[in-house]
Design a protein around this motif. Structure first.
Motif, PDB file in Angstrom:
ATOM      1  N   GLU A  47      -8.340  -6.541  -4.571  1.00 44.13           N
ATOM      2  CA  GLU A  47      -7.503  -7.494  -5.276  1.00 44.13           C
ATOM      3  C   GLU A  47      -6.686  -8.346  -4.312  1.00 44.13           C
ATOM      4  O   GLU A  47      -6.434  -9.525  -4.565  1.00 44.13           O
ATOM      5  CB  GLU A  47      -6.566  -6.763  -6.237  1.00 44.13           C
TER       6      GLU A  47
ATOM      7  N   ILE B 123       0.833  -1.206   0.000  1.00 45.32           N
ATOM      8  CA  ILE B 123       0.000   0.000   0.000  1.00 45.32           C
ATOM      9  C   ILE B 123       0.868   1.258   0.000  1.00 45.32           C
ATOM     10  O   ILE B 123       0.648   2.190  -0.794  1.00 45.32           O
ATOM     11  CB  ILE B 123      -0.939   0.017   1.223  1.00 45.32           C
TER      12      ILE B 123
ATOM     13  N   ARG C  80      -9.028   0.609  -2.695  1.00 48.57           N
ATOM     14  CA  ARG C  80      -8.951   0.071  -4.058  1.00 48.57           C
ATOM     15  C   ARG C  80      -8.169  -1.243  -4.104  1.00 48.57           C
ATOM     16  O   ARG C  80      -8.591  -2.205  -4.760  1.00 48.57           O
ATOM     17  CB  ARG C  80      -8.278   1.104  -4.969  1.00 48.57           C
ATOM     18  N   GLU C  81      -7.049  -1.301  -3.385  1.00 49.13           N
ATOM     19  CA  GLU C  81      -6.182  -2.457  -3.487  1.00 49.13           C
ATOM     20  C   GLU C  81      -6.671  -3.657  -2.689  1.00 49.13           C
ATOM     21  O   GLU C  81      -6.339  -4.793  -3.024  1.00 49.13           O
ATOM     22  CB  GLU C  81      -4.768  -2.087  -3.024  1.00 49.13           C
TER      23      GLU C  81
END
Length: 245
Positions: free
Chosen positions: A147, A86, A143-144
């Protein structure tokens, strides 16, 4: 012979060394004020919050099993937020001239017990940069995480705002602490000097240190006063002799 110190002696020591105590306290306050106001870099703080809760239309609003799962995930999220996965993206997004470890040291992640709300707090010498890092970090994480863990249960509650008031240093608190420390140091030094002062100043010192009775005391003779008294007597004699003639 066991030595005892009375309250009167303690007060006399403090009064005798009062100038020393006040001087040390003044120097401590002066140094603390100068360092706090002119040498320490102000640090600003900004915080943002996000909620760990996956909303589903086909399930009840309150789902104890899902809430417990989210609470267990928070500890994992706290670690992921400060991970290079991150922070490297945050650093590149903001084009920060610092290492990932330095960025990590500016960020604090925490939540209250049994709370699904997580706060990301950033401290930096630049108030705007602190807010930018906090907002960018939570946006990148939101956002990450989809995934990384294949989940979508992060909702941003509040964005970080620029805070124009530094959180540290606190000059007035530093001065107050310096005052207390200065007084303690001054008093301690005063008693230390008094303890190592083995000079004899009065008859009480003789009785206490030598364990001997005092038979007599020789008063201090003011030679100037004696000389003036002799001169006055001589003047009166001369004046008396002239009047007889």
């Amino acid at each position: 012979m066991e030595e005892t110190i009375s309250l009167k002696e303690l007060l006399q020591t403090l009064r005798k060394r009062l100038l020393l105590i006040l001087s040390i306290t003044f120097v401590a306050v002066l140094v603390s004020g100068i360092v706090s106001f002119y040498f320490l870099t102000p640090i600003y703080q900004s915080s943002t919050q996000f909620l760990v809760n996956q909303a589903k239309d086909d399930q009840p609003v309150y789902n104890p099993g899902e809430i417990q799962t989210n609470l267990q995930l928070i500890n994992t999220y706290n670690v992921i937020i400060k991970s290079p996965a991150i922070l490297d993206i945050v650093k590149n997004t903001l084009d920060l001239d610092m290492t990932t470890e330095q960025l990590n040291s500016k960020i604090t992640v925490g939540s209250q017990t049994d709370s699904q709300v997580v706060a990301i707090t950033v401290q930096d010498a630049d108030s705007k940069m602190a807010a930018d890092i906090a907002n960018t970090t939570v946006n990148v994480f939101q956002r990450e995480i989809k995934e990384i863990m294949n989940v979508d249960n992060v909702s941003i509650l509040a964005k970080a705002e620029v805070n124009s008031s530094p959180v540290k240093p606190n000059p007035y608190l530093n001065i107050a602490i310096a005052t207390v420390v200065g007084l303690m140091a001054g008093v301690g030094l005063a008693f230390l000097l008094e303890y190592f002062d083995n000079t004899v100043k009065n008859e009480q010192d003789i009785e206490r240190n030598l364990d001997l009775p005092v038979l007599g005391v020789i008063s201090i003779i003011d030679t100037g006063k004696v000389q003036r008294e002799i001169s006055n007597r001589a003047a009166r004699k001369r004046a008396g002799g002239e009047s007889v003639v």
